[in-house]
Design an enzyme around this catalytic site. Structure first.
Site, PDB file in Angstrom:
ATOM      1  N   CYS A   1      67.771  56.626  44.116  1.00 49.46           N
ATOM      2  CA  CYS A   1      68.751  55.543  44.058  1.00 49.46           C
ATOM      3  C   CYS A   1      68.650  54.813  42.725  1.00 49.46           C
ATOM      4  CB  CYS A   1      68.601  54.595  45.240  1.00 49.46           C
ATOM      5  SG  CYS A   1      70.054  53.497  45.433  1.00 49.46           S
TER       6      CYS A   1
ATOM      7  N   ASP B   1      64.497  47.586  49.754  1.00 50.04           N
ATOM      8  CA  ASP B   1      65.403  46.533  50.229  1.00 50.04           C
ATOM      9  C   ASP B   1      64.672  45.561  51.140  1.00 50.04           C
ATOM     10  OD1 ASP B   1      67.352  48.903  49.554  1.00 50.04           O
ATOM     11  OD2 ASP B   1      68.478  47.020  49.520  1.00 50.04           O
TER      12      ASP B   1
ATOM     13  N   SER C   1      67.054  51.460  41.528  1.00 53.08           N
ATOM     14  CA  SER C   1      66.259  50.252  41.755  1.00 53.08           C
ATOM     15  C   SER C   1      65.917  49.622  40.418  1.00 53.08           C
ATOM     16  CB  SER C   1      64.980  50.622  42.506  1.00 53.08           C
ATOM     17  OG  SER C   1      63.973  49.677  42.235  1.00 53.08           O
TER      18      SER C   1
ATOM     19  N   LYS D   1      61.273  40.169  49.519  1.00 61.30           N
ATOM     20  CA  LYS D   1      61.907  41.246  50.291  1.00 61.30           C
ATOM     21  C   LYS D   1      61.129  41.535  51.584  1.00 61.30           C
ATOM     22  CE  LYS D   1      63.970  43.424  46.267  1.00 61.30           C
ATOM     23  NZ  LYS D   1      63.782  44.464  45.255  1.00 61.30           N
TER      24      LYS D   1
ATOM     25  N   LYS E   1      67.047  52.975  50.170  1.00 58.87           N
ATOM     26  CA  LYS E   1      68.231  53.838  50.208  1.00 58.87           C
ATOM     27  C   LYS E   1      67.994  55.086  51.057  1.00 58.87           C
ATOM     28  CE  LYS E   1      71.478  53.243  48.810  1.00 58.87           C
ATOM     29  NZ  LYS E   1      72.559  52.653  49.643  1.00 58.87           N
TER      30      LYS E   1
ATOM     31  N   ARG F   1      75.068  45.242  43.041  1.00 58.82           N
ATOM     32  CA  ARG F   1      74.335  45.932  44.103  1.00 58.82           C
ATOM     33  C   ARG F   1      72.869  46.092  43.725  1.00 58.82           C
ATOM     34  NH1 ARG F   1      73.124  49.723  41.739  1.00 58.82           N
ATOM     35  NH2 ARG F   1      71.739  50.202  43.464  1.00 58.82           N
ATOM     36  N   GLY F   2      72.098  46.601  44.703  1.00 56.22           N
ATOM     37  CA  GLY F   2      70.648  46.631  44.540  1.00 56.22           C
ATOM     38  C   GLY F   2      70.111  45.313  45.075  1.00 56.22           C
ATOM     39  N   ALA F   3      69.013  45.412  45.851  1.00 61.59           N
ATOM     40  CA  ALA F   3      68.538  44.230  46.590  1.00 61.59           C
ATOM     41  C   ALA F   3      68.268  43.028  45.684  1.00 61.59           C
ATOM     42  CB  ALA F   3      67.273  44.602  47.363  1.00 61.59           C
TER      43      ALA F   3
HETATM   44  C1  RUB Z   1      70.098  50.074  46.425  1.00 65.72           C
HETATM   45  C2  RUB Z   1      68.735  50.519  46.819  1.00 65.72           C
HETATM   46  C3  RUB Z   1      67.611  50.137  45.908  1.00 65.72           C
HETATM   47  C4  RUB Z   1      66.998  48.853  46.451  1.00 65.72           C
HETATM   48  C5  RUB Z   1      65.998  48.250  45.470  1.00 65.72           C
HETATM   49  O1  RUB Z   1      71.031  50.290  47.452  1.00 65.72           O
HETATM   50  O2  RUB Z   1      68.493  51.075  47.855  1.00 65.72           O
HETATM   51  O3  RUB Z   1      66.630  51.129  45.882  1.00 65.72           O
HETATM   52  O4  RUB Z   1      68.001  47.900  46.700  1.00 65.72           O
HETATM   53  O5  RUB Z   1      66.693  47.850  44.307  1.00 65.72           O
HETATM   54  P1  RUB Z   1      72.568  49.856  47.239  1.00 65.72           P
HETATM   55  P2  RUB Z   1      66.083  46.700  43.373  1.00 65.72           P
HETATM   56  O6  RUB Z   1      73.084  50.598  46.047  1.00 65.72           O
HETATM   57  O7  RUB Z   1      73.217  50.266  48.519  1.00 65.72           O
HETATM   58  O8  RUB Z   1      72.579  48.352  47.035  1.00 65.72           O
HETATM   59  O9  RUB Z   1      64.740  47.176  42.944  1.00 65.72           O
HETATM   60  O10 RUB Z   1      67.065  46.601  42.220  1.00 65.72           O
HETATM   61  O11 RUB Z   1      66.019  45.453  44.173  1.00 65.72           O
END
Ligand code: RUB
Length: 334
Positions: free
Chosen positions: A141, A210, A143, A246, A221, A28-30
């Site tokens: 969240c 995201d 990230s 993104k 988030k 998870r995480g974008a």
């Molecule tokens: C994760 C979330 C993160 C972004 C950025 O949501 O909102 O803040 O995705 O993450 P979820 P990154 O847990 O629902 O995937 O910086 O790692 O791309």
């Protein structure tokens, strides 16, 4: 072992496990889901044995859709998949054989992942410059980009503390708090509703993203917009770390970013739902922070005001969105 999915195509167990990992949010995480999605296409390429380019492309399309549907509203995932598909489709249209298509799938996937990781590194270098000794920084969240900025600042010897919001309902803030503590950064975990209570003591908010839209709004988030509002009220700067993939080109065309609605069981455990009969539970996963609540977006190309998002999109895709421009991802019809 290959498994039958859909009408015709055999997918490897490895690909199905990866897709399941994104659906169930083990991955998870974008940024991570974008990289995992292109890994999925490479897995398809490596397990495909056909000598027929059309059959290869049919399977590629099915793998693409399988991966796209794991978290269908995730722009990073769609953009990452399109990056690979664009390059493979171009070779297919040029009449290349199945081996070339396989090679290009793997190469484009590796290229995407390399440039994604390089982008995070550059963002961390830029972002770390904004962190000063004595800062109290709030994050929300989990990230990887925000964490990378903070750990880079720590690596440079800066002395600062972090407040990590727990991030109901899935508590990704705990992951962030653990990662920061492991990096030696003093971190305090708070409930999301305490964010405004602490805000007057905070120096900066640093979050990930995201999606960035053409008007500079940031989708992140759920709760991010509320935090940015509290930050504005307390005159605290808000920084967003976002790789340029993104940025959503379809928002230039007037498309709205679809917000993922997640199951009610994430908010109230299934066994307690019965005690709330007649109550509807809403569980949006993301919210939209407007550009006016954001001080800067930290991209791999530099730190930009959110209002410059359209310039990033113009440079990335050119004015003629929908048409191919060499070496760039294009927005293709599904
Ligand atoms: C994760 C979330 C993160 C972004 C950025 O949501 O909102 O803040 O995705 O993450 P979820 P990154 O847990 O629902 O995937 O910086 O790692 O791309």
């Amino acid at each position: 072992m290959n498994l039958l999915v859909g009408r015709s195509v055999l997918f490897s167990k490895e690909l199905l496990q990866l897709a399941d990992g994104i659906t169930t949010m083990r991955i998870r995480g974008a940024a991570e889901i974008g990289r995992a999605a292109v890994d999925g296409l490479a897995i398809y390429a490596r397990s495909s044995t056909t000598g027929d380019p059309d059959a290869y492309m049919e399977g590629f399309g099915e793998a693409y859709r399988l991966l796209l549907n794991t978290r269908p509203t995730a722009v990073s995932l769609a953009n990452a998949l399109m990056y690979v598909r664009h390059r493979v489709s171009r070779l297919h249209r040029a009449g290349q054989g199945a081996d070339s298509l396989r090679e290009m799938t793997v190469k484009a996937s590796e290229d995407f992942n390399r440039s994604s990781l390089e982008a995070v590194k550059r963002i961390s270098d830029f972002g770390a410059k904004r962190i000063r000794n004595g800062d109290l920084i709030m994050t929300h969240c989990n990230s990887s980009v925000a964490i990378s900025i903070l750990t880079e600042a720590k690596r440079q010897g800066k002395d600062f503390r972090v407040i990590a919001n727990e991030t109901r309902p899935r508590f990704q803030g705990r992951l962030t708090a653990k990662a920061l503590a492991a990096a030696g950064i003093p971190v305090t975990l708070i409930v999301d509703s305490a964010a405004r209570y602490f805000m007057p003591k905070v120096d900066k908010v640093v979050v990930g993203s995201d999606v960035v839209t053409s008007n500079g709004a940031v989708v992140n988030k759920i709760g991010t917009a509320q935090i940015a509002l509290a930050a504005k009220e307390a005159r605290v700067r808000v920084y967003v770390g976002a790789e340029t993939y993104k940025f959503s080109p379809s928002t230039v065309l007037g498309e709205l970013v679809e917000i993922e609605e997640r199951p009610p069981e994430e908010v109230v455990p299934r066994e307690e739902l019965g005690g709330l009969s007649g109550v509807r539970i809403a569980n949006p996963a993301f919210d939209v922070t407007p550009a006016e609540l954001i001080d800067a977006i930290i991209t791999e190309r530099g730190i930009i005001p959110p209002q410059a998002a359209i310039l990033v999109l113009m440079e990335e895709y050119g004015w003629s969105i929908g048409e191919e421009s060499p070496g760039k991802t294009v927005i293709e019809e599904e």
